[in-house]
Design an enzyme around this catalytic site. Structure first.
Site, PDB file in Angstrom:
ATOM      1  N   CYS A 152       0.822  -1.220   0.000  1.00  0.00           N
ATOM      2  CA  CYS A 152       0.000   0.000   0.000  1.00  0.00           C
ATOM      3  C   CYS A 152       0.852   1.265   0.000  1.00  0.00           C
ATOM      4  O   CYS A 152       0.317   2.368  -0.082  1.00  0.00           O
ATOM      5  CB  CYS A 152      -0.980  -0.004   1.179  1.00  0.00           C
ATOM      6  SG  CYS A 152      -2.467  -0.986   0.852  1.00  0.00           S
TER       7      CYS A 152
ATOM      8  N   HIS B  45      -8.372  -0.314  -4.759  1.00  0.00           N
ATOM      9  CA  HIS B  45      -9.107  -1.308  -3.971  1.00  0.00           C
ATOM     10  C   HIS B  45     -10.565  -1.321  -4.418  1.00  0.00           C
ATOM     11  O   HIS B  45     -11.104  -0.284  -4.812  1.00  0.00           O
ATOM     12  CB  HIS B  45      -9.069  -0.982  -2.473  1.00  0.00           C
ATOM     13  CG  HIS B  45      -7.732  -1.228  -1.851  1.00  0.00           C
ATOM     14  ND1 HIS B  45      -7.271  -2.486  -1.542  1.00  0.00           N
ATOM     15  CD2 HIS B  45      -6.752  -0.368  -1.483  1.00  0.00           C
ATOM     16  CE1 HIS B  45      -6.070  -2.389  -0.998  1.00  0.00           C
ATOM     17  NE2 HIS B  45      -5.721  -1.111  -0.956  1.00  0.00           N
TER      18      HIS B  45
HETATM   19 NI    NI Z   1      -4.010  -0.257  -0.263  1.00  0.00          NI
END
Ligand code: NI
Length: 136
Positions: free
Chosen positions: A35, A43
């Site tokens: 991330c 996402h």
């Molecule tokens: Ni992420």
């Protein structure tokens, strides 16, 4: 009349990057893993919106879930769906767009704007990770 909680599930996509400029590059990678990718990543979020209220004796409903969905789209998803959270959503200019911070932002967008009392939000970032928030 009995008080019942009803829930609508909605879907949106967004991109983000988790990063804290106070940490070194190595720490950011260690803490945020994939991330932390510099060029962002997406996402498929699932959001469960629960409202609580008394059953209306005329309709048998607490709230019309179609209306709940319409209002969630109007007040939250139009603002978040297909956006880059870091770049497009001012709340995240100085706030890491973790699922925890995102669920609180969504609460602030929805509170007071839905029929019934907003009781809980459950936000799934992946099919395995979810966060819950009830407003405090
Ligand atoms: Ni992420």
């Amino acid at each position: 009349m009995p008080t019942v909680t009803v829930t609508r599930r909605v879907h949106f996509n967004a991109a983000h990057r988790l990063h804290n400029p106070a940490f070194s590059d190595d720490e950011n990678v260690r803490i945020f893993g994939l991330c932390n990718n510099p060029n962002y990543h997406g996402h498929n979020y699932e959001l469960e919106v629960s409202v609580e209220g008394e059953i209306d004796p005329a309709t048998g409903y607490v709230a019309d879930l179609g209306e709940v969905k319409r209002l969630v789209v109007e007040h939250a998803l139009r603002y978040l769906d297909h956006k880059n959270l870091n770049l497009d959503v001012p709340e995240f200019r100085d706030l890491n767009p973790t699922t925890e911070n995102l669920v609180v932002v969504i609460w602030e967008l929805l509170e007071g704007r839905l029929p019934g009392k907003l009781k809980q939000l459950v936000l799934w970032e992946t099919p395995r990770n979810r966060v819950e928030y009830s407003g405090s």
